[in-house]
Design an enzyme around this catalytic site. Structure first.
Site, PDB file in Angstrom:
ATOM      1  N   HIS A 109      44.379  45.523  44.776  1.00 32.35           N
ATOM      2  CA  HIS A 109      44.105  44.557  43.543  1.00 32.35           C
ATOM      3  C   HIS A 109      44.589  45.323  42.282  1.00 32.35           C
ATOM      4  O   HIS A 109      44.647  46.351  42.225  1.00 32.35           O
ATOM      5  CB  HIS A 109      42.455  44.487  43.316  1.00 32.35           C
ATOM      6  CG  HIS A 109      42.075  43.273  42.141  1.00 32.35           C
ATOM      7  ND1 HIS A 109      42.299  43.581  40.908  1.00 32.35           N
ATOM      8  CD2 HIS A 109      41.813  41.902  42.657  1.00 32.35           C
ATOM      9  CE1 HIS A 109      41.641  42.469  40.348  1.00 32.35           C
ATOM     10  NE2 HIS A 109      41.661  41.413  41.333  1.00 32.35           N
ATOM     11  N   GLU A 181      48.876  36.977  41.563  1.00 30.89           N
ATOM     12  CA  GLU A 181      48.613  36.295  40.455  1.00 30.89           C
ATOM     13  C   GLU A 181      49.393  35.369  39.657  1.00 30.89           C
ATOM     14  O   GLU A 181      49.277  34.078  39.668  1.00 30.89           O
ATOM     15  CB  GLU A 181      48.199  37.489  39.337  1.00 30.89           C
ATOM     16  CG  GLU A 181      46.916  38.430  40.114  1.00 30.89           C
ATOM     17  CD  GLU A 181      45.604  38.806  39.463  1.00 30.89           C
ATOM     18  OE1 GLU A 181      45.820  38.765  38.190  1.00 30.89           O
ATOM     19  OE2 GLU A 181      44.914  39.451  40.106  1.00 30.89           O
TER      20      GLU A 181
HETATM   21  P1  PGA Z   1      39.939  35.910  37.363  1.00 29.23           P
HETATM   22  O1  PGA Z   1      40.317  37.268  38.518  1.00 29.23           O
HETATM   23  O2  PGA Z   1      39.764  34.792  38.178  1.00 29.23           O
HETATM   24  O3  PGA Z   1      38.619  36.390  36.485  1.00 29.23           O
HETATM   25  O4  PGA Z   1      41.279  35.982  36.517  1.00 29.23           O
HETATM   26  C1  PGA Z   1      40.917  37.251  39.423  1.00 29.23           C
HETATM   27  C2  PGA Z   1      41.110  38.416  40.337  1.00 29.23           C
HETATM   28  O5  PGA Z   1      41.386  39.306  39.375  1.00 29.23           O
HETATM   29  O6  PGA Z   1      40.596  38.643  41.133  1.00 29.23           O
END
Ligand code: PGA
Length: 248
Positions: A109, A181
């Protein structure tokens, strides 16, 4: 690889994996139990193609896994250590997590990479331990802001994929979900195709993570190469998370 009319049949065809990443929240076990009870309640009538995983803090895994018995929700851990036992004060191993009922472990992550200095090599060790223990792994990849602004997203993601999946064969890859992401899922699928096979590329589950909420879930899942989402902040609000799992 996909039918031209794929998008129109998207909700009938594909399994969608919705993962909640609670990060270091909520602050008490009572609040965690309250939250999971709401999630269990609202998950009862989700369509069968929707798979739900909750990644909870280590300290809540045991009580929450008991509540999740006989439900359609899987439990996962947000990280693990690179050794399986020994003198590593404060660390939590893959066998420990497996014995608590975890089916999944997150690796790589962005917060682990940035705050805890997890390198691709460390992540690769974790991925291999997770897969060797016959657990499933969500491997998170993604460039940081500077790399993105420098146009390095492809290069960084290919490097992360090849270094984090080093020595993982195609069979093991079948137990890996890739979470990314920024929106670049097509590139990941192509990388899997050239590195493994067309079959592996077709089967791999690619999740999108980053500010997923009830307002954008439909559009995110409507993208042809996205098979699921990793939800942070919105997964701590049971009403929002309920709307996300009922996106259809
Ligand atoms: P978020 O986080 O939905 O708050 O942007 C996603 C993650 O980092 O797992």
């Amino acid at each position: 690889m996909y039918k031209i009319n794929y998008i129109h049949f998207i909700y009938m065809d594909k399994v969608v994996t919705i993962a909640a990443n609670w990060k270091m929240n909520p602050s008490t076990i009572d609040d965690a139990i309250h939250l999971i009870r709401h999630i269990v309640e609202s998950s009862k009538n989700v369509p069968i193609n929707v798979k739900i995983i909750v990644f909870v803090p280590f300290s809540y895994i045991h009580p929450i896994s008991k509540i999740l018995q006989n439900t359609n929700i899987f439990i996962g851990a947000q990280d693990c250590y690179t050794e399986i036992s020994g003198a590593y004060t404060g660390a939590v191993s893959v066998p420990m997590l497996k014995s608590l009922g975890c089916s999944y472990i997150l690796a790589g992550h962005s917060e682990r990479r940035q705050i805890f200095n997890d390198t691709n090599q460390i992540i690769n060790t974790k991925v291999k331990l997770i897969l060797k223990s016959e657990l499933k792994c969500i491997l998170c990849i993604g460039e940081n802001r500077d790399e993105y602004e420098g146009g390095l997203n492809k290069e960084i993601c290919y490097k992360q994929l090849s270094e984090c999946l080093l020595d993982c064969n195609e069979e093991q890859l079948g137990k890996v979900i890739i979470a990314y992401e920024p929106i670049w899922a097509i590139g990941i699928r192509n990388w899997i195709k050239y590195t493994y096979s067309e079959n592996a590329a077709e089967k791999i589950c690619i999740q999108y993570g980053g500010s997923v909420n009830p307002e954008n879930i439909y559009d995110v899942l409507n993208q042809p190469n996205v098979n699921g989402v990793l939800v942070g902040g919105a997964s701590l609000d049971s009403e929002k998370f309920s709307k996300i799992i009922h996106y259809q």
